[in-house]
Structure formats: structure tokens, C-alpha cells
Design an enzyme around this catalytic site. Structure first.
Site, PDB file in Angstrom:
ATOM      1  CG  ASP A 199      -2.182   1.396   0.806  1.00 47.90           C
ATOM      2  OD1 ASP A 199      -2.733   1.450  -0.340  1.00 47.90           O
ATOM      3  OD2 ASP A 199      -2.477   1.369   1.901  1.00 47.90           O
ATOM      4  CG  ASN A 252      -7.540  -1.944  -5.461  1.00 50.37           C
ATOM      5  OD1 ASN A 252      -7.185  -3.052  -4.737  1.00 50.37           O
ATOM      6  ND2 ASN A 252      -8.272  -1.019  -4.246  1.00 50.37           N
TER       7      ASN A 252
HETATM    8  C1  IPE Z   1      -5.660  -2.633  -0.618  1.00 51.47           C
HETATM    9  O1  IPE Z   1      -5.184  -1.181  -0.448  1.00 51.47           O
HETATM   10  C2  IPE Z   1      -5.371  -3.724  -1.820  1.00 51.47           C
HETATM   11  C3  IPE Z   1      -4.539  -3.379  -1.696  1.00 51.47           C
HETATM   12  C4  IPE Z   1      -2.858  -3.055  -1.411  1.00 51.47           C
HETATM   13  C5  IPE Z   1      -3.950  -4.277  -3.098  1.00 51.47           C
HETATM   14  P1  IPE Z   1      -6.697  -0.068  -0.741  1.00 51.47           P
HETATM   15  O2  IPE Z   1      -5.516   0.700  -0.764  1.00 51.47           O
HETATM   16  O3  IPE Z   1      -7.738  -0.565  -1.491  1.00 51.47           O
HETATM   17  O4  IPE Z   1      -7.515  -0.101   0.792  1.00 51.47           O
HETATM   18  P2  IPE Z   1      -8.656   1.076   1.144  1.00 51.47           P
HETATM   19  O5  IPE Z   1      -9.297   0.900   0.421  1.00 51.47           O
HETATM   20  O6  IPE Z   1      -7.286   2.506   1.992  1.00 51.47           O
HETATM   21  O7  IPE Z   1      -8.969   0.361   3.004  1.00 51.47           O
HETATM   22  C1  IPE Z   2      -1.474   0.133  -3.400  1.00 53.80           C
HETATM   23  O1  IPE Z   2      -1.359   1.554  -3.347  1.00 53.80           O
HETATM   24  C2  IPE Z   2      -1.289  -0.511  -4.825  1.00 53.80           C
HETATM   25  C3  IPE Z   2      -2.815  -1.660  -5.288  1.00 53.80           C
HETATM   26  C4  IPE Z   2      -3.741  -1.232  -4.717  1.00 53.80           C
HETATM   27  C5  IPE Z   2      -2.424  -2.294  -6.268  1.00 53.80           C
HETATM   28  P1  IPE Z   2      -3.261   2.696  -3.653  1.00 53.80           P
HETATM   29  O2  IPE Z   2      -2.697   2.300  -4.824  1.00 53.80           O
HETATM   30  O3  IPE Z   2      -3.535   1.833  -2.588  1.00 53.80           O
HETATM   31  O4  IPE Z   2      -1.608   3.806  -2.768  1.00 53.80           O
HETATM   32  P2  IPE Z   2      -2.862   4.609  -2.153  1.00 53.80           P
HETATM   33  O5  IPE Z   2      -2.896   3.973  -0.973  1.00 53.80           O
HETATM   34  O6  IPE Z   2      -3.655   5.620  -2.783  1.00 53.80           O
HETATM   35  O7  IPE Z   2      -1.504   6.119  -1.908  1.00 53.80           O
HETATM   36 MG    MG Z   3      -4.188   2.131  -0.802  1.00 52.31          MG
END
Ligand code: IPE
Ligand code: IPE
Ligand code: MG
Length: 238
Positions: A21, A69
Site C-alpha cells: 500500500d 480495486n
Molecule cells: C488494499 O489497499 C488492497 C491492496 C493493497 C491491493 P487499498 O488501498 O485498496 O485499501 P483501502 O481502500 O485504503 O482500504
Molecule cells: C496500493 O497502493 C497498490 C494497489 C492497490 C494495487 P495504492 O494505489 O492503494 O496507494 P494509495 O493508498 O492510494 O497511496
Molecule cells: Mg491504498
């Protein structure tokens, strides 16, 4: 690979899980589009996972895309799907060299055909490897996994009165051991629907570092912290 940390003095978890994340925020901090954060995250993952497996971890689960996602803008989703194909193809040789078996957890629908093809090629090529397991959780949801297991149980006609925790595990996407250490980068303190069953007794570690900056030394710190934890599993031991 040399490391300043002596792993023989540490407890190495059997199953490590990582919620990858902070890619988007990493990019934002640098005035870059979110997809550049994903590029950096994926590059980091390729080296980090090799390091983690080389430290004696037997199973590594990586949350790379949740069922939720798909709610993201279509350009971001397409870019991530393209990165998956690229990574699975590029890493096949490395997984073979390292004797790592690759498995996937998650639903097929609505993954693009190109992703499914690259995924299946990786599964097939590495299926007899014995040096450890990397479990990519892609289009994965913890509730979906439990729901899918329940449906399989009902369809199998098994006597539910005879079913225990260990039997239930066989109906999950993979019969993997419980998670010992769960790491979520970027300072978020939640599970976001990740491996709900398998995380029951996991130790949680929440570094502030965003995933593209979470390197080998940061993983070492997680293992040092894990070594100091007192895992009781409900017993009275202190
Ligand atoms: C969880 O992260 C899913 C992955 C890292 C693949 P998100 O960034 O999607 O989760 P939330 O929305 O902050 O809970
Ligand atoms: C996690 O990083 C990667 C995936 C969900 C694939 P994010 O895209 O959720 O990054 P933030 O949370 O927006 O910084
Ligand atoms: Mg995220």
C-alpha cells in the site's frame, strides 16, 4: 545477499503476508501520476520478494489487487493489469531459478484474458518447485474467499456437523498455513478484506513507509520486531 542483520538470531516467520500500500501517495508526494507509483511499487516488489524468500520465509502472500480495486478509474486499473502481465512474464525465469512455486488467490471474473493467461503460465511452469510459495492475491477479497468456500462445502454435500477448522481450510483458495506476520505499508491500520481467515492469529506490523520505499532493511526491522513479540494463542503464558 549480504545483510547487516544476523537472521540466525531472529525468529523467521513461516508465512508472511504484505498489503502492498501507498503507491499512489508515493507518486503524489513527488508530483507524479498515480501510475508512476505503481511502476515503482512493482519494481520494488520484484527485488523485495526475492530477498524475503532468501531469508527462510516459506510462504509469502502479496495483496496486489482487491476485488474492491475495480472501483478505481479505468486507466489506473488497466495500467495495473498491464503491470501484472509484465511482472508475471518477466519474473517466470527468476521463480524457476529460485525454485519458487507461484499460486494465486482470487476470482477470475472480471480479470482480462491477458492477465489470466500470464497467471496460468506462471502457475503451470512453477507447479513442481519446492523452495517456497509466493501467493499473489489478485482480484482477491477475504469475504469472497470465505463465501466461495461455503458454496463449495454446500455443493460437496459434506456432513457439516463433522466439519472442523482444519477441514474448512481445504475449501479456501489454497491450503496454506496461518499467517505469522502481516505487514501493511504506508501507515494505514486496517485489513481491507485481506486473508480474513488466515490472519486470525497473525502479528500485525504497520510501518509508515510507502511500499515503493519499503526495502530489504525495512523488512529486517519487521523481523526484529516480530522476534520480540510474545505470541500466546489464547494461553495464560506471559
Ligand atoms: C488494499 O489497499 C488492497 C491492496 C493493497 C491491493 P487499498 O488501498 O485498496 O485499501 P483501502 O481502500 O485504503 O482500504
Ligand atoms: C496500493 O497502493 C497498490 C494497489 C492497490 C494495487 P495504492 O494505489 O492503494 O496507494 P494509495 O493508498 O492510494 O497511496
Ligand atoms: Mg491504498
Amino acid at each position: 545477499m549480504d545483510t547487516a542483520v544476523d537472521y540466525s538470531q531472529l525468529k523467521v516467520p513461516n508465512h508472511v503476508a504484505i498489503i502492498v500500500d501507498g503507491n499512489g501517495r508515493w507518486a503524489k508526494e513527488r508530483g507524479l501520476p498515480r501510475i508512476k507509483g505503481h511502476d515503482a511499487g512493482f519494481n520494488n516488489m520484484r527485488t523485495l520478494l526475492r530477498y524475503i524468500m532468501s531469508r527462510g520465509v516459506k510462504v509469502l502472500s502479496l495483496y496486489v489487487f482487491s476485488t474492491e480495486n475495480f472501483k478505481r478509474p479505468s486507466e489506473e486499473v488497466s495500467h495495473l493489469m498491464w503491470l501484472f502481465v509484465l511482472m508475471y512474464r518477466k519474473e517466470l525465469k527468476t521463480f524457476m531459478e529460485d525454485n519458487i512455486k507461484v499460486v494465486f488467490s482470487g476470482r477470475d471474473d472480471p480479470l482480462p484474458k491477458s492477465v489470466i493467461k500470464a497467471r496460468d503460465e506462471l502457475i503451470e511452469a512453477t507447479k513442481n518447485n519446492t523452495g517456497g510459495i509466493v501467493n499473489f492475491c489478485m482480484n482477491y477479497g477475504g469475504r469472497a474467499e470465505i463465501m466461495d468456500a461455503v458454496k463449495k462445502i454446500v455443493k460437496s454435500g459434506v456432513d457439516v456437523d463433522e466439519l472442523n477448522d482444519d477441514d474448512f481450510r481445504h475449501y479456501l483458495y489454497h491450503d496454506l498455513p496461518d499467517i505469522d506476520l502481516m505487514i501493511r505499508t504506508s501507515g494505514e491500520l486496517r485489513l481491507s478484506n485481506f486473508l480474513l481467515w488466515q490472519n486470525s492469529y497473525a502479528e500485525f506490523y504497520f510501518p509508515d513507509t510507502k511500499f515503493p520505499d519499503f526495502h530489504e532493511a525495512d523488512f529486517d526491522q519487521a523481523i526484529i520486531e516480530y522476534t520480540s513479540r510474545d505470541r500466546r494463542f489464547g494461553s495464560a503464558k506471559s
